[in-house]
Design an enzyme around this catalytic site. Structure first.
Site, PDB file in Angstrom:
ATOM      1  N   GLU A  61      64.444 -85.087 -40.577  1.00  0.00           N
ATOM      2  CA  GLU A  61      64.561 -86.378 -41.381  1.00  0.00           C
ATOM      3  C   GLU A  61      64.982 -87.443 -40.236  1.00  0.00           C
ATOM      4  OE1 GLU A  61      62.357 -86.677 -43.316  1.00  0.00           O
ATOM      5  OE2 GLU A  61      62.295 -84.519 -43.581  1.00  0.00           O
ATOM      6  N   HIS A  64      62.450 -88.362 -37.782  1.00  0.00           N
ATOM      7  CA  HIS A  64      61.478 -89.158 -38.154  1.00  0.00           C
ATOM      8  C   HIS A  64      61.953 -90.844 -38.437  1.00  0.00           C
ATOM      9  CE1 HIS A  64      58.387 -86.264 -39.114  1.00  0.00           C
ATOM     10  NE2 HIS A  64      58.964 -85.897 -40.009  1.00  0.00           N
TER      11      HIS A  64
END
Length: 271
Positions: A61, A64
């Site tokens: 994450e 991202h």
């Protein structure tokens, strides 16, 4: 006063969370325990795999969010996505608890974690695709880091041997733990790269689709992951999928027995 506060705020937005440091400490301590034979090997493998899986989710994450930051979404820092804190995800239950529970029950690495990217701030289709691709790429790199030492035979000289239903095997518990966690990383990367609404694979191709196609697919996005779950429970699909995962492990020179024994050791509450 305003100018002095701004840099401090940015620094806090990007400061690594104590939660992530705890995860890293658990990963390192359990890795040492399994490698050296300290304590209960099976419980050590369990801690190593779970903490390693959570660390990979955080890095997934973070990739991202970091790519989105460079793409133009400057809000990811204020949301806490750059601190590697899994508690900052949009839904802790769906992002962490369920993937870990599914991993424990089925031995499949499911995509987890969820960060909210303000896509309207990002210009250019390629940037949108790169943001979606960054997460699965982390899983692939993580898998390589885990499997290369096993495939290269760097752990073959260990005096510690894993036991399988009372039989001693020519594999070290640490090598098996690496093999199982590597399998989880590969399975997560493959699943996430599927061009299914709600997964990163669809996020990669979505910017290149027509507006009409995107609108028609959008209502199915919340159910894409559920459809993948249902398919994986089908024996034929499950066998085909893991056949691909095992072939990928073979590219690193890792026999699937490492992952099989690793999962057995991981499930310390059984047998």
């Amino acid at each position: 006063m305003t100018f002095a506060a701004t840099p401090r705020s940015r620094s806090e937005d990007r400061r690594i969370s104590p939660v992530f440091w705890v995860l890293l400490a658990t990963l390192g301590t359990s890795a040492w325990a399994v490698y050296s034979g300290y304590g209960n090997a099976r419980f050590g493998v369990f801690l190593f795999v779970v903490s390693g899986w959570m660390v990979s989710l955080c890095l997934h994450e973070y990739a991202h969010a970091r790519t989105a930051l460079h793409g133009g979404d400057i809000t990811v820092g204020a949301k806490g996505y750059l601190t590697l804190n899994p508690l900052k995800y949009t839904n802790v239950l769906l992002s962490l608890v369920l993937p870990i529970a599914f991993m424990i029950l089925s031995g499949i690495g499911l995509p987890g974690g969820s960060v909210w990217i303000e896509r309207h701030r990002i210009q250019g289709r390629l940037k949108h695709s790169l943001i979606s691709a960054a997460g699965p790429l982390v899983n692939l790199v993580f898998a390589a880091a885990l499997l290369v030492p096993v495939g290269a035979g760097w752990l073959d000289g260990s005096d510690l041997h894993a036991t399988w239903y009372g039989y001693e095997l020519p594999y070290s518990p640490f090598a098996c733990a690496l093999g199982f966690l590597g399998l989880l990383q590969l399975s997560a990367a493959l699943l996430n790269l599927l061009p299914v609404p709600g997964l990163d694979g669809y996020g990669i191709i979505e910017p290149w689709l027509s507006a009409k196609t995107r609108r028609s697919v959008e209502p199915f996005a919340p159910y894409g992951m559920l459809a993948v779950f249902a398919l994986l429970w089908q024996p034929e699909v499950n066998s085909f999928f893991f056949g691909i995962v095992h072939d990928l492990m073979g590219l690193f020179g890792v026999d699937t027995d490492y992952a099989t024994v690793g999962r057995y050791l991981f499930s310390f509450w059984k047998n």
